[in-house]
Scaffold this active site. Structure first.
Site, short mmCIF file in Angstrom:
data_model
loop_
_atom_site.label_atom_id
_atom_site.label_comp_id
_atom_site.label_asym_id
_atom_site.label_seq_id
_atom_site.Cartn_x
_atom_site.Cartn_y
_atom_site.Cartn_z
N CYS A 1 0.84 -1.20 0.00
CA CYS A 1 0.00 0.00 0.00
C CYS A 1 0.88 1.26 0.00
O CYS A 1 1.55 1.54 -0.99
CB CYS A 1 -0.99 -0.04 1.16
SG CYS A 1 -2.40 1.07 0.90
N HIS B 1 -3.65 -5.28 1.04
CA HIS B 1 -3.39 -5.74 2.40
C HIS B 1 -3.91 -7.17 2.53
O HIS B 1 -4.84 -7.58 1.84
CB HIS B 1 -4.14 -4.87 3.42
CG HIS B 1 -3.65 -3.47 3.50
ND1 HIS B 1 -2.41 -3.14 4.02
CD2 HIS B 1 -4.24 -2.30 3.15
CE1 HIS B 1 -2.26 -1.83 3.98
NE2 HIS B 1 -3.34 -1.29 3.46
#
Length: 510
Positions: A341, A433
């Protein structure tokens, strides 16, 4: 309406989240249909529900303890810190803007009371019991007027309150007594009693103090939970001053191969969803530590740059500490790096950010051929794909939109079309994630890392992260079942706080 209970704490990190999960798991094993609830959560560790709503990871973990799908109803207000004084406000799973702490507590918070009470009422109308978690301490007298997560919701919903204290920190009796004594008479009437957490030693030595506490407050202690290693799952705190030297608790089993694999996680500012590395720590022979100095990357077989709520600030931090140069050298040498991310975004060529930092054009590390533009709308999805020949599931929580202009696709769809991420040599990046929780992909990834690092490490063939998580949740349920007064707890959940609980002076200041 179903029964309910609010688990409060004498302090932050007293163990409210895990005690709530333990009570949920104990109840569901008794055949009770139960749900978790936290009216307001401040956390950088979040999760995306199946309907695309962002909630705290602790509530997602508690939903798993209840064996139900998480939903936005379980955490209607999520605050995601962007620094010391401001947070993004996420309402019913969607961001609604940035707000200073003064602005939020000065009026916005109280206006949300109706929303959180409606969510709680909907859950209580659906489930046999709802186990609520408070935040911080219920005796934050400076915030009581606008409180919607501790006594504010307990009073409005007539929930009995169980106060958890961490005896490992010391001062637990003073904390219990002081918590009650700083509440108004009306608030005190909801506080049913106490639960001692993280006790080490002979319980008989504690009993005289518990008897005196009962004499002072006329409130029951509902159990003494022993200290157990490895129960701190899905923590909320992403604002610790330093995580350097902390090691994620890992599987005690010895490595399958001849070598261990060392993973260094850069403890970037505003680190979010650092629970991503829990799946690595669950592998026998994988040692995970958080670092904040360049020299600590030298012996790492894999370096992870985790998610962050401040990608531009993280880039500055990496450069200030010499970590950026160490990462550039590492990439040039073909040594493994994984960016997740915000970490993925930092590895790119440049960032255009008028949303998060409002800094405009910012140069990235330039390791991956990726250009990032921050969009005002947040991406919240639960994607599925394929990487390294294995199925991968994950969840996305980001404002940054990545344009990949080179390298190899990291995660693809069934037809081989790129879904997310980028790979150049031994540097990987992804917005997803939770991808390492996919067992087959994690094993394939670690095999690649071990080969590149020259380690004779072999991933265990039978490590199931989901099964390990279930075992942890069952251990929490066992703690409640074996060390709490479960009959008394059930009476609280079903019937509320006992009538006639006395007032403990001095009470809340006028």
């Amino acid at each position: 309406m179903g029964g309910g209970l609010l688990v409060a704490g004498t302090t932050s990190d007293a163990g409210k989240s895990v005690v709530t999960a333990g009570i949920c798991r104990w109840l569901v094993r008794q055949g009770v249909k139960v749900a978790p609830f936290k009216a307001q959560n401040m956390s950088l560790n979040s999760f995306v529900t199946s309907e695309g709503a962002e909630i705290g990871r602790a509530q997602a973990m508690q939903a798993q303890a209840c064996r139900v799908e998480p939903s936005a109803l379980m955490n209607p207000v999520l605050l995601k810190p962007g620094g010391e004084r401001s947070s993004q406000v996420v309402l019913l799973g969607k961001p609604v803007g940035e707000m200073s702490a003064r602005g939020y507590h000065g009026g916005r918070q109280q206006k949300l009371l109706g929303t959180v009470l409606d969510c709680l009422a909907e859950l209580r109308g659906t489930y046999d019991a709802v186990i609520c978690e408070g935040a911080g301490s219920p005796a934050e007298i400076n915030l009581r007027r606008t409180d919607i997560v501790n006594m504010g919701i307990a009073r409005n919903a007539q929930l009995p309150v169980l106060v958890v204290g961490d005896i490992d920190r010391g001062g637990v009796f003073a904390s219990f007594f002081g918590t009650v004594a700083l509440l108004s008479a009306e608030d005190q009437a909801q506080v049913a009693g106490f639960l001692v957490n993280k006790f080490r030693g002979d319980v008989s030595l504690l009993e005289p103090g518990l008897d005196m506490l009962h004499g002072l407050t006329r409130r029951h202690t509902y159990g003494v939970l022993p200290f157990r290693h490895g129960l701190g799952i899905d923590e909320e705190d992403g604002l610790r001053v330093s995580l350097r030297g902390t090691v994620r608790e890992s599987n005690a089993a010895p490595p399958v191969g001849e070598d261990v694999l060392r993973v260094a996680v850069c403890a970037v500012p505003l680190m979010s969803n650092f629970t991503d590395v829990d799946a690595l720590a669950a592998e026998p022979g994988v040692v995970v530590r958080f670092v904040d100095r360049a020299e600590e990357l030298a012996d790492a077989d894999l370096v992870v740059i985790p998610g962050t709520r401040g990608t531009v600030r993280a880039l500055e931090w990496l450069r200030e500490r010499g970590l950026a140069d160490a990462l550039l050298r590492r990439a040039a040498e073909g040594r493994p790096i994984l960016g997740v991310c915000g970490g993925f975004q930092a590895l790119g060529e440049h960032i255009e950010d008028e949303v998060e930092s409002r800094r405009g054009h910012v140069e990235g590390l330039g390791i991956l051929p990726v250009r990032v533009r921050f969009a005002r709308e947040k991406t919240l999805t639960r994607p599925v794909g394929e990487a390294l020949g294995e199925r991968v599931e994950g969840y996305e929580i980001h404002h940054g939109v990545a344009e990949v202009v080179g390298g190899e696709a990291f995660i693809s769809d069934d037809d081989g079309h790129s879904l997310d991420g980028c790979r150049v040599g031994q540097t990987w990046g992804t917005h997803w994630h939770g991808s390492l929780e996919s067992d087959g992909f994690r094993r394939a990834f670690l095999r690649e890392v071990a080969a590149a690092a020259g380690r004779r490490f072999v991933p265990a063939a039978d490590t199931s992260f989901a099964a390990l998580r279930e075992e942890q949740l069952d251990r929490l349920g066992d703690l409640i079942e074996e060390h709490a007064d479960t009959d008394a707890l059930w009476r609280l959940i079903e019937s509320g706080a006992p009538a006639g609980l006395p007032f403990v002076p001095p009470g809340a200041p006028a």
